[in-house]
Design an enzyme around this catalytic site. Structure first.
Site, mmCIF file in Angstrom:
data_model
loop_
_atom_site.group_PDB
_atom_site.id
_atom_site.type_symbol
_atom_site.label_atom_id
_atom_site.label_comp_id
_atom_site.label_asym_id
_atom_site.label_seq_id
_atom_site.Cartn_x
_atom_site.Cartn_y
_atom_site.Cartn_z
ATOM 1 N N SER A 7 0.834 -1.203 0.000
ATOM 2 C CA SER A 7 0.000 0.000 0.000
ATOM 3 C C SER A 7 0.866 1.250 0.000
ATOM 4 O O SER A 7 1.947 1.267 -0.589
ATOM 5 C CB SER A 7 -0.957 -0.051 1.201
ATOM 6 O OG SER A 7 -0.236 -0.223 2.417
ATOM 7 N N ASP A 26 3.654 12.058 8.871
ATOM 8 C CA ASP A 26 2.297 12.502 9.204
ATOM 9 C C ASP A 26 1.656 11.649 10.297
ATOM 10 O O ASP A 26 0.451 11.699 10.486
ATOM 11 C CB ASP A 26 1.413 12.463 7.959
ATOM 12 C CG ASP A 26 1.393 11.086 7.293
ATOM 13 O OD1 ASP A 26 2.010 10.143 7.852
ATOM 14 O OD2 ASP A 26 0.774 10.944 6.229
ATOM 15 N N HIS A 68 2.900 7.569 7.644
ATOM 16 C CA HIS A 68 3.892 7.243 6.617
ATOM 17 C C HIS A 68 5.301 7.554 7.106
ATOM 18 O O HIS A 68 5.511 8.440 7.924
ATOM 19 C CB HIS A 68 3.564 8.000 5.331
ATOM 20 C CG HIS A 68 2.221 7.656 4.794
ATOM 21 N ND1 HIS A 68 1.125 8.490 4.921
ATOM 22 C CD2 HIS A 68 1.775 6.533 4.173
ATOM 23 C CE1 HIS A 68 0.067 7.910 4.379
ATOM 24 N NE2 HIS A 68 0.442 6.719 3.927
#
Length: 256
Positions: free
Chosen positions: A14, A187, A190
């Site tokens: 992902s 963040d 990530h």
């Protein structure tokens, strides 16, 4: 494709995979480390869960491909572990289904060739406070907790051990830093450059310790076009040349 053909390492997952060439990412680091040894191929998909991965598995990894990857590094779980949305939409996948999806993904990868090796990355932790600060007018509330991340990570590790597949426990590895919540993320979710360094170190550790033939650790793999040449840089003695094919001084990190 460009030749000569090199071993192919595919990164499949992902957004932590899709974004791994930015922010000093772990994919970019692997590409630098294996620059003349293997091709690092990116197959990352922002927002995806294990269900979406299964839908395209045969397209990303066709069994009849002329060249099968030497290594696949797989990461799904962070989005699966998000809390369910009241609408029934969204990336959440119940834990039992997630495990069965990962079993199917690994089984498919194992069937590609006898030489295809697999490393699975488990779900990393998150900075919950940072996530709550990052509210968006475009995205419904994101429910991510370390309790959920840990449960999916532990279940993934247990599955890999059952299937005799190499696995990196990212949930534990990142938290070895005292300042992991601030240092390891951009963040809250990530990976930052510091977080990616940990991922690279863990992957290289697996590759170095695995009893695979051939060995896929970078120091054990042949370097492409490594022969001496009169066209190399001239040495200080003015009579010989210096072969730069295995130089690593330019790397920010001197990886083991």
């Amino acid at each position: 494709m460009a030749g000569p053909a090199r071993p192919q390492f595919v990164l499949f997952g992902s957004s932590i995979v899709q974004m791994c060439f930015g922010h000093g990412g772990w994919g970019a680091a692997l590409a630098e480390i294996y620059a003349r040894k293997a091709d690092i191929v990116l197959r990352g998909y922002f927002g995806w869960n294990s269900r979406r991965a299964l839908q395209v598995l045969d397209q990303v990894f066709p069994k009849d491909a002329a060249l099968q990857p030497s290594l696949v590094i797989v990461y799904f779980g962070g989005n699966d572990s998000m809390g369910p949305h009241s609408s029934g939409l969204g990336p959440h996948v119940p834990l039992p289904e997630y495990i069965e999806n990962m079993r199917k993904i690994v089984t498919h990868l194992q069937s590609l060739s006898k030489q295809t090796r697999i490393i699975v990355l488990s779900s990393p932790p998150v900075n919950e406070a940072k996530i709550r600060e990052n509210k968006s007018e475009f995205v419904s509330e994101v429910v991510r907790t370390n309790e959920l991340c840990q449960s999916y990570s532990e279940a993934c590790i247990e599955l890999c051990q059952e299937m005799s597949v190499k696995v990196v426990d990212l949930f534990t590895a990142l938290q070895k830093r005292d300042d992991w919540m601030e240092a390891c993320f951009t963040d809250g979710i990530h990976l930052s450059a510091e977080g990616s360094k940990i991922v690279v170190g863990e992957i290289l550790k697996v590759l170095k310790e695995a009893d695979w033939e051939p060995c896929l650790h970078w120091k054990s793999m042949p370097t492409e076009f490594a022969e001496d040449s009169p066209y190399d840089l001239v040495a200080a003695d003015g009579k010989t040349t210096l072969n730069p094919s295995d130089w690593t001084y330019h790397m920010e990190n001197q990886w083991d």
